[in-house]
Design a protein around this motif. Structure first.
Motif, PDB file in Angstrom:
ATOM      1  N   VAL A 130       0.837  -7.834  -3.543  1.00  0.00           N
ATOM      2  CA  VAL A 130      -0.396  -7.031  -3.511  1.00  0.00           C
ATOM      3  C   VAL A 130      -0.157  -5.745  -2.722  1.00  0.00           C
ATOM      4  O   VAL A 130      -0.531  -4.647  -3.162  1.00  0.00           O
ATOM      5  CB  VAL A 130      -1.558  -7.836  -2.892  1.00  0.00           C
ATOM      6  N   ARG A 131       0.477  -5.864  -1.560  1.00  0.00           N
ATOM      7  CA  ARG A 131       0.744  -4.661  -0.766  1.00  0.00           C
ATOM      8  C   ARG A 131       1.683  -3.715  -1.503  1.00  0.00           C
ATOM      9  O   ARG A 131       1.471  -2.494  -1.519  1.00  0.00           O
ATOM     10  CB  ARG A 131       1.319  -5.038   0.598  1.00  0.00           C
ATOM     11  N   GLN A 132       2.724  -4.239  -2.111  1.00  0.00           N
ATOM     12  CA  GLN A 132       3.656  -3.382  -2.841  1.00  0.00           C
ATOM     13  C   GLN A 132       2.957  -2.666  -3.994  1.00  0.00           C
ATOM     14  O   GLN A 132       3.210  -1.478  -4.246  1.00  0.00           O
ATOM     15  CB  GLN A 132       4.813  -4.218  -3.369  1.00  0.00           C
ATOM     16  N   ALA A 133       2.078  -3.389  -4.692  1.00  0.00           N
ATOM     17  CA  ALA A 133       1.349  -2.771  -5.805  1.00  0.00           C
ATOM     18  C   ALA A 133       0.430  -1.673  -5.303  1.00  0.00           C
ATOM     19  O   ALA A 133       0.332  -0.593  -5.903  1.00  0.00           O
ATOM     20  CB  ALA A 133       0.556  -3.839  -6.558  1.00  0.00           C
ATOM     21  N   ARG A 134      -0.262  -1.943  -4.191  1.00  0.00           N
ATOM     22  CA  ARG A 134      -1.158  -0.917  -3.632  1.00  0.00           C
ATOM     23  C   ARG A 134      -0.371   0.316  -3.200  1.00  0.00           C
ATOM     24  O   ARG A 134      -0.815   1.458  -3.420  1.00  0.00           O
ATOM     25  CB  ARG A 134      -1.929  -1.519  -2.455  1.00  0.00           C
ATOM     26  N   GLU A 135       0.793   0.117  -2.620  1.00  0.00           N
ATOM     27  CA  GLU A 135       1.609   1.251  -2.190  1.00  0.00           C
ATOM     28  C   GLU A 135       2.189   2.007  -3.376  1.00  0.00           C
ATOM     29  O   GLU A 135       2.582   3.174  -3.233  1.00  0.00           O
ATOM     30  CB  GLU A 135       2.725   0.763  -1.262  1.00  0.00           C
ATOM     31  N   ARG A 136       2.219   1.366  -4.517  1.00  0.00           N
ATOM     32  CA  ARG A 136       2.722   2.023  -5.746  1.00  0.00           C
ATOM     33  C   ARG A 136       1.752   3.083  -6.244  1.00  0.00           C
ATOM     34  O   ARG A 136       2.170   4.023  -6.928  1.00  0.00           O
ATOM     35  CB  ARG A 136       2.936   0.948  -6.821  1.00  0.00           C
ATOM     36  N   VAL A 137       0.478   2.949  -5.911  1.00  0.00           N
ATOM     37  CA  VAL A 137      -0.558   3.840  -6.440  1.00  0.00           C
ATOM     38  C   VAL A 137      -1.081   4.750  -5.325  1.00  0.00           C
ATOM     39  O   VAL A 137      -1.603   4.268  -4.312  1.00  0.00           O
ATOM     40  CB  VAL A 137      -1.726   3.028  -7.037  1.00  0.00           C
ATOM     41  N   ARG A 138      -0.949   6.032  -5.513  1.00  0.00           N
ATOM     42  CA  ARG A 138      -1.470   7.011  -4.547  1.00  0.00           C
ATOM     43  C   ARG A 138      -2.924   7.318  -4.866  1.00  0.00           C
ATOM     44  O   ARG A 138      -3.299   7.488  -6.041  1.00  0.00           O
ATOM     45  CB  ARG A 138      -0.644   8.290  -4.579  1.00  0.00           C
ATOM     46  N   LEU A 139      -3.736   7.417  -3.821  1.00  0.00           N
ATOM     47  CA  LEU A 139      -5.146   7.765  -4.000  1.00  0.00           C
ATOM     48  C   LEU A 139      -5.319   9.276  -3.964  1.00  0.00           C
ATOM     49  O   LEU A 139      -4.754   9.940  -3.093  1.00  0.00           O
ATOM     50  CB  LEU A 139      -5.994   7.140  -2.886  1.00  0.00           C
ATOM     51  N   PRO A 140      -6.113   9.842  -4.874  1.00  0.00           N
ATOM     52  CA  PRO A 140      -6.433  11.270  -4.783  1.00  0.00           C
ATOM     53  C   PRO A 140      -7.201  11.535  -3.482  1.00  0.00           C
ATOM     54  O   PRO A 140      -8.207  10.877  -3.205  1.00  0.00           O
ATOM     55  CB  PRO A 140      -7.318  11.518  -6.012  1.00  0.00           C
ATOM     56  N   GLU A 141      -6.727  12.455  -2.686  1.00  0.00           N
ATOM     57  CA  GLU A 141      -7.295  12.655  -1.353  1.00  0.00           C
ATOM     58  C   GLU A 141      -8.775  13.006  -1.400  1.00  0.00           C
ATOM     59  O   GLU A 141      -9.566  12.525  -0.582  1.00  0.00           O
ATOM     60  CB  GLU A 141      -6.513  13.732  -0.608  1.00  0.00           C
ATOM     61  N   HIS A 142      -9.184  13.845  -2.341  1.00  0.00           N
ATOM     62  CA  HIS A 142     -10.583  14.297  -2.350  1.00  0.00           C
ATOM     63  C   HIS A 142     -11.540  13.177  -2.741  1.00  0.00           C
ATOM     64  O   HIS A 142     -12.725  13.236  -2.424  1.00  0.00           O
ATOM     65  CB  HIS A 142     -10.760  15.490  -3.290  1.00  0.00           C
TER      66      HIS A 142
END
Length: 229
Positions: A142-154
């Motif tokens: 789960v952590r690796q998958a979350r780190e795979r996806v960057r969140l748009p800052e705005h």
């Protein structure tokens, strides 16, 4: 034999045939194999579901998890879950030798991603058991998958209520994640609220298309992102 006796004999014979047929049907039913349970480890890809926490809290109201919705500072995007999927449908509640309950020390390590013990436990029981992984390995994935996806800052830092175009939210995630195809992401809504961004990942956590998930994307022109407050 009188007509009445012949009629009675016919009725008795018919009743006997019905009883025989019923007995054969029950015997066949007993001999039939039980419906196969979803098998742990038998899946094609993952869906990483990122929930906009203020939408969850607004939608659930008094029923919302207080550990999540009472947090200060308030959460923005959180992991709802990492779900094993088939090309059509998904497995759930698979048999596992691991306990149903996730131990508290392990829960504490992942509250930054999934902000309540209840959520972590539910996701393990319903989805994690079907990965074929241990509790620790599933949550590490789960952590690796979350780190795979960057969140748009705005979007991740939105502190004011916003009416957004779901297509624009999807485009922002694709801009923040080069190589993420349009068919690998779906923005979902519930009523007027933007609820989740779902990203499809292969078993190696590379982006992959998922037409069934993509078809469930929000069709509204505008959706509300409540503020983080």
């Amino acid at each position: 034999m009188t007509g009445r006796k012949r009629q009675s004999a016919r009725h008795a014979a018919a009743a006997g045939l019905r009883a025989l047929a019923a007995g054969l049907w029950l015997a066949a039913l007993a001999a039939a194999p039980a419906a196969a349970q979803d098998a742990a480890g038998d899946f094609d890809f993952y869906v990483l579901a990122l929930s906009w926490s203020p939408s969850y809290c607004a939608a659930e109201g008094a029923q919302a998890n207080r550990q999540q919705c009472g947090a200060r500072p308030a959460h923005g995007f959180v992991v709802h879950g990492l779900w094993p999927q088939h090309a059509r449908g998904y497995p759930e509640y698979c048999a596992s030798r691991a306990p149903d309950r996730v131990p508290e020390p392990l829960v504490r390590r992942y509250l930054d991603l999934m902000p309540s013990a209840g959520l972590i436990g539910h996701q393990w029981r319903k989805h994690g058991t079907c990965t074929g992984l241990s509790q620790e390995a599933y949550l590490a994935t789960v952590r690796q998958a979350r780190e795979r996806v960057r969140l748009p800052e705005h979007l991740a830092a939105a502190d004011d209520a916003r009416l957004v175009d779901p297509d624009a939210v999807e485009a922002a995630f694709r801009d923040a994640n080069p190589g993420l195809p349009a068919a690998a992401i779906a923005v979902t809504c519930e009523g007027r609220l933007l609820r989740e961004v779902r990203v499809c990942l292969g078993r190696d956590l590379s982006f992959r298309a998922c037409p069934e998930i993509d078809r469930r994307a929000c069709r509204r022109d505008r959706a509300l992102m409540p503020p983080r407050d």
